[in-house]
Each structure stands twice: as C-alpha cells, then as structure tokens.
Design a protein around this motif. Structure first.
Motif, short mmCIF file in Angstrom:
data_model
loop_
_atom_site.label_atom_id
_atom_site.label_comp_id
_atom_site.label_asym_id
_atom_site.label_seq_id
_atom_site.Cartn_x
_atom_site.Cartn_y
_atom_site.Cartn_z
N SER A 61 0.68 -1.27 -0.12
CA SER A 61 0.02 0.09 0.13
C SER A 61 0.77 1.31 0.13
O SER A 61 0.65 2.18 -0.79
CB SER A 61 -0.93 -0.09 1.05
OG SER A 61 -1.93 -1.17 1.05
N GLU A 62 2.03 1.35 0.91
CA GLU A 62 2.83 2.31 0.86
C GLU A 62 3.50 2.74 -0.56
O GLU A 62 3.53 3.79 -0.83
CB GLU A 62 3.73 2.04 1.93
CG GLU A 62 3.38 2.37 3.47
CD GLU A 62 2.51 1.16 3.97
OE1 GLU A 62 2.01 1.28 5.06
OE2 GLU A 62 2.46 0.30 3.31
N PRO A 252 -2.51 1.11 5.81
CA PRO A 252 -0.74 1.02 5.86
C PRO A 252 -0.57 -0.56 6.57
O PRO A 252 -1.29 -1.04 7.21
CB PRO A 252 -0.65 2.28 6.86
CG PRO A 252 -1.65 2.42 7.57
CD PRO A 252 -2.86 1.83 6.59
N LYS A 257 -1.54 4.25 12.03
CA LYS A 257 -2.52 5.27 11.27
C LYS A 257 -1.46 5.80 9.92
O LYS A 257 -0.21 5.91 10.17
CB LYS A 257 -2.86 6.25 12.28
CG LYS A 257 -3.62 5.68 13.49
CD LYS A 257 -4.17 6.80 14.34
CE LYS A 257 -5.19 6.46 15.48
NZ LYS A 257 -5.56 7.52 16.34
N TRP A 258 -2.17 6.29 9.29
CA TRP A 258 -1.54 7.11 7.93
C TRP A 258 -0.57 8.20 8.39
O TRP A 258 0.60 8.19 7.75
CB TRP A 258 -2.50 7.32 7.05
CG TRP A 258 -2.69 6.50 6.08
CD1 TRP A 258 -4.17 5.87 5.94
CD2 TRP A 258 -2.02 5.61 5.13
NE1 TRP A 258 -4.14 4.77 4.95
CE2 TRP A 258 -2.86 4.60 4.60
CE3 TRP A 258 -0.71 5.36 5.00
CZ2 TRP A 258 -2.30 3.84 3.52
CZ3 TRP A 258 -0.33 4.67 3.95
CH2 TRP A 258 -0.80 3.88 3.23
N LEU A 325 3.42 10.73 5.83
CA LEU A 325 2.44 9.36 5.67
C LEU A 325 3.29 8.26 6.03
O LEU A 325 2.61 7.22 5.71
CB LEU A 325 1.89 9.40 4.20
CG LEU A 325 0.83 10.64 3.70
CD1 LEU A 325 0.49 10.76 2.56
CD2 LEU A 325 0.00 10.90 4.93
#
Length: 549
Positions: A61-62, A252, A257-258, A325
């Motif tokens: 995802s990152e 993430p 948390k993002w 992020l």
C-alpha cells in the motif's frame, strides 16, 4: 536572484499548460500509459520486497500510494510531466540501511519518526537548492555522468532479478518449495525471452507495420500477463511458486495510522537525522535530475520547455509528504523516464507532409551487386555492407508532450489498492518480476553509451557504418574513456554491497567533478572529447539551467 529559476520555469511553461491536456487526444498516450504502468509499479514493489519483509513497517500500500502521489503532483503541477517518478532501488537501499543502523542502538528511536525527520531535512535542502538556483549546476552533467549512472542502474536491475530468485531458494534441499523456486526460474526466463522476441519482431521487417507497432507498444505487458498465467497451467500450478505479497486495501502496514507524528521524536535524534537528510538530497539531486535530463534527451524532438528548478522544488514537497505518511520517498526513475518519452514518439519521413505519421517510406536500393572475375570464372554476387539491412527513412518527428499518461498510470496505482485488484496483484509470481528486471536492465544496457563504445571496439571494422563518429577517435583513447567510466561504475556498485551502502550517493555525485577536472587532463584532443562526450539534452532543454558547457 533567489527564486529566479523557479519563476522563469513557471513563466516558460505556463503558456503550454492547456495544450498539455489538449495534446493528450492522441493514440500514443494509451500504449505509453500501459507500458509505464507495468514498468513503474511492479519494479517498485519488487525493489521494496526486502524493505517490506525486513522492517514490517512498509507494505504494498505504501509503495502504490507513493507512486500515485508522485504522478499526481508532477502531472498536475510539474513543469516536465514526461519525467516519471516512483519508488526506486536506491531509496529502498537507503531506508533499509537506516533501519539496520538504528537496530544496533540500545534504545533505538521510532523508525518512522526518524525517517520522517530525515525526509523533512531533505525536503528543506531541496527547497533551498531550488530557491538559490543551484540546479544550474546541471550544466556540468554530460553524457559521461549519465551513461555511467545509467550503466550502474542497468546492472542493478540485472542483479536484483537474480536476488528475487535466490531469495526463493530453500535452505534445505529436501524442502518442497524447491519445485516452486525452479518454476520461478523458468517463468523468469520465459518473461525475459518472450519480451525480447516481441521487441525483435517489432524492429524486424516481419508482419504488417500495424502489427509491428502493436508488438512494440504492448509486447512487454503481454509477456508479463502470459508468463504470470503460465504459473497456473498444468503442473506449474502444483509447484506453487512464490507470488507478490499484499496487504489490506488502503490500509498501511503494521496496523498503524497513516499520519506519522515525527515531531514527537527525541531532540538528539532530530539532529542525527540531518546528515542522513543531506545524503538523501545528494541522491535525489543527481538521480531525479539525471532521469529528467534523459527523459528530455537530445534524441527526442521536444518543443515544450522544461523546468528543473521548479520540479526540484516539487520533489521536496513529495519528499516531505512521504515522511508525513510513512511512505518510501519517490523520485525520478531510470530507465522508466526515457522509456516513457520514447513510447510517446511519433515517427515519420524527415520532411513534413500529410501522410500517415507512422508510414515507413522505403528507398529502393539494390540488395546485391555483381562483379566480374578477371580470371574468366563466373560472375559473383556480393552483398555490400550498405545493403545488409533494408533502409527505413522513418525518423522521430515529434513527441506527444502531455500530462495524461503520467496521471493515468499513477491513478492506476491507486485503483490497484482496491481489494479485488490487490488479489490479482497477489497472483503475479515473483519469478516473472525477475524476468521483468532482466528485460528492463538489458534493454537499458543495450542503449547505453558505454555499451555502444565497447561494441564499436569489438565490432568488425568492415561492418561498422562509415558515418560512425568514433572512427575519428583513436581506439586507445576510447578504451581510456571507457576505463574511467567503468571505474566510476565499479566504485558505485561496490559500495552498495557493503554496510557503507548509504554513502553511495556521494560516489555518484563525484562523477561530475571527475568529468570536469580529471578528464580534460587526460591525453584527449578537443575533437576526440567532443565525440566521446557531450550534453545530455539539447540546447533548448538546457536553457532552463543556464545552457550547457
């Protein structure tokens, strides 16, 4: 004056902004989007596998979100949207090395908090660099530095393809996963060979020109899809080869948390993060700007102005957002950036006319010549070197300079974060990615200036084109120039294999003073040096940084 470079870049590019969207109504945008999507996202994920599996703080995802963020910012706001930015091998090596260093500490800081400060320091230096017009230093970046760095990147791709396979090898010979590792090797070779077969067919006189153009546009994606499907055919499916890892949709890794609250880092670690930020700035200054120069190389007939100062300021923005992020910081990609421009080329006859832009204009030539022997024997037929390949007068006449292909491939990265498509991504065997690394590395290697010079030295002189400029350079001087480049390549490649890998950007940056101060002192004549080296981009492109030397 401070900020003059950014101001002039915006002033030069702003009048073209609307045409950047209007000009996207061209078929070339579709194959360019498809090609660069596969060439960007899959290597980015593969490069990050070691970082993902070692730290457990990064995930697919990152990587996908980082690629989308870079594409969005540079395609919407950038001065040169042809430059593709994403997650590269060097940044994963950089992040992984920092993780290993912090792991040795007795009381290590929060890794993402520390990286957040590293990225913030780097972003600040990026902004200062752009405001003080330091990108004018790019006038000293010639083909010497670009070819050496491109040669290094090509071999990194080839090496990483091997690493993808070796990491799947079982430690125990009796392990059942040995079959999966062997299947991965077969899939890698299948991907590599199939992609080059399509490329060969596209460049040959076989088939109709529309078929050849289709193979050139979609050969690599078709090879990837076919090789991935082969893993689920027959007995290959029972071997269960290792596939790409995936996580939860839009979430993430590590259930965090993002938003990374990096401002909570202890004060002493904030100061320690500064030198790491400076090293990251060195890497991005060279890597991103060289990729942008190569995407705007003199072989591409570009007509819209660049903007190096302004784009480097934006790179500071993406670096800061990545730290905020918890994403791997994106930057310009080699060889993807020049591949993107090449995929947007429009070819045609040298003279402008109303014919099809992709029409090949053949020139009738005699394929053979007949000579009469003086000894009374029968005449013999020979094939002169000028006739050994059919002549095509098709040349690059324009580039579809627009913002849509970059934005579209980045948006596809975001779409790939959805649950169903993450499942599809999970079906791709890692062996196929190894073959993709080999293909992209070999393709970049074949077009590299160092390879061209070595090929010239090894080639039969009688089969070398008469208009080859290297004919005017002594062979000993060509070997000397190549030797200096290979020393720079060897030093860069060697340091990345040690614990000092985090310092490899310094070695890369030293290529510039090496070219400025050492090469002119070696026994080259001025005409020889002009042939062996030259500006990476055209004078039109180099105007953004004050011209070329």
């Amino acid at each position: 004056m401070p900020g003059a470079g950014i101001y002039l870049d915006i002033q030069a590019r702003a009048p073209w902004y609307w045409s950047d969207w209007k000009d996207a109504w061209n078929y070339r945008v579709l194959p360019a989007t498809t090609l660069i999507f596969f060439a960007n996202v899959l290597p980015g994920i593969a490069f990050s596998l070691d970082l993902i599996e070692t730290t457990n703080l990064y995930g697919v995802s990152e990587v996908l979100l980082s690629s989308f963020m870079a594409a969005f910012i540079f395609s919407i706001f950038g001065a040169q949207p042809l430059t593709i930015a994403g997650v590269t091998g060097p940044i994963t090596v950089f992040n992984k090395t920092i993780y290993d260093i912090l792991l040795r500490e007795v009381n290590p800081p929060n890794y993402l908090h520390f990286i957040g400060w590293v990225y913030l320091w780097a972003a600040i230096i990026h902004w200062v660099t752009a405001i003080l017009n330091f990108c004018n230093f790019l006038k000293y970046v010639t083909l010497f530095s670009c070819d050496t760095f491109g040669f290094y990147v090509s071999w990194v791709y080839l090496q990483y393809g091997i690493q993808v396979l070796t990491r799947q090898m079982p430690q125990d010979p009796s392990d059942e996963s040995e079959q999966g590792a062997l299947v991965s090797i077969i899939l890698a070779l299948l991907m590599f060979c199939t992609a080059f077969v399509f490329q060969f067919a596209a460049e040959s006189p076989l088939f109709h020109r529309h078929i050849r153009r289709f193979l050139a546009d979609y050969g690599m994606p078709l090879s990837l899809v076919a090789s991935s499907a082969m893993a689920y055919w027959g007995r290959f499916n029972f071997a269960n080869p290792t596939t790409l890892p995936t996580g939860k949709a839009f979430l993430p890794a590590a259930d965090r948390k993002w938003l990374v609250r990096f401002w909570q880092l202890e004060g002493k670690w904030v100061g320690i993060a500064l030198p790491f930020g400076f090293i990251l700035w060195i890497l991005f200054f060279f890597d991103h700007n060289v990729s942008s120069l190569m995407a705007q190389g003199s072989q591409f007939p570009l007509r819209k102005p660049p903007g190096f100062h302004y784009d480097f300021f934006l790179l500071g923005v993406t670096t800061f957002v990545a730290g905020l992020l918890g994403l791997p910081a994106p930057n310009g990609l080699i060889p993807q950036a020049p591949i993107h421009t090449r995929s947007l080329l429009i070819t045609g006859p040298p003279l402008k006319d109303d014919r099809d832009e992709e029409t090949t204009v053949p020139t009738p030539v005699s394929r053979t010549a007949t000579i009469t022997a003086t000894d009374g024997s029968s005449p013999k037929e020979i094939i002169p070197e000028d006739f050994q390949s059919y002549e095509k007068r098709e040349v690059p006449v324009a580039v579809v300079e627009q913002r849509v292909s970059n934005l579209a491939q980045g948006s596809l990265c975001l779409v790939l974060l959805t649950g169903p498509l993450l499942h599809v991504l999970n079906l791709i065997p890692r062996g196929v990615l190894a073959g993709l690394f080999w293909y992209m590395g070999a393709d970049a290697l074949f077009s590299n200036g160092i390879t061209h010079k070595i090929k010239y030295l090894l080639q039969d002189e009688h089969l070398t084109p008469r208009n080859e400029p290297l004919h005017n350079v002594r062979k000993s001087r060509i070997w000397l120039f190549i030797a200096v480049q290979l020393i720079g390549f060897g030093g860069t490649f060697a340091i990345t294999q040690t614990i000092a890998a985090i310092g490899f950007p310094v070695i890369i940056m030293l290529l510039i003073p090496l070219r400025i101060y050492l090469i002119p002192r070696l026994p080259f004549t001025a005409p020889e040096l002009a042939i062996l080296d030259g500006p990476t981009a055209s004078p039109f492109t180099m105007e953004s940084v004050g011209g070329s030397l």
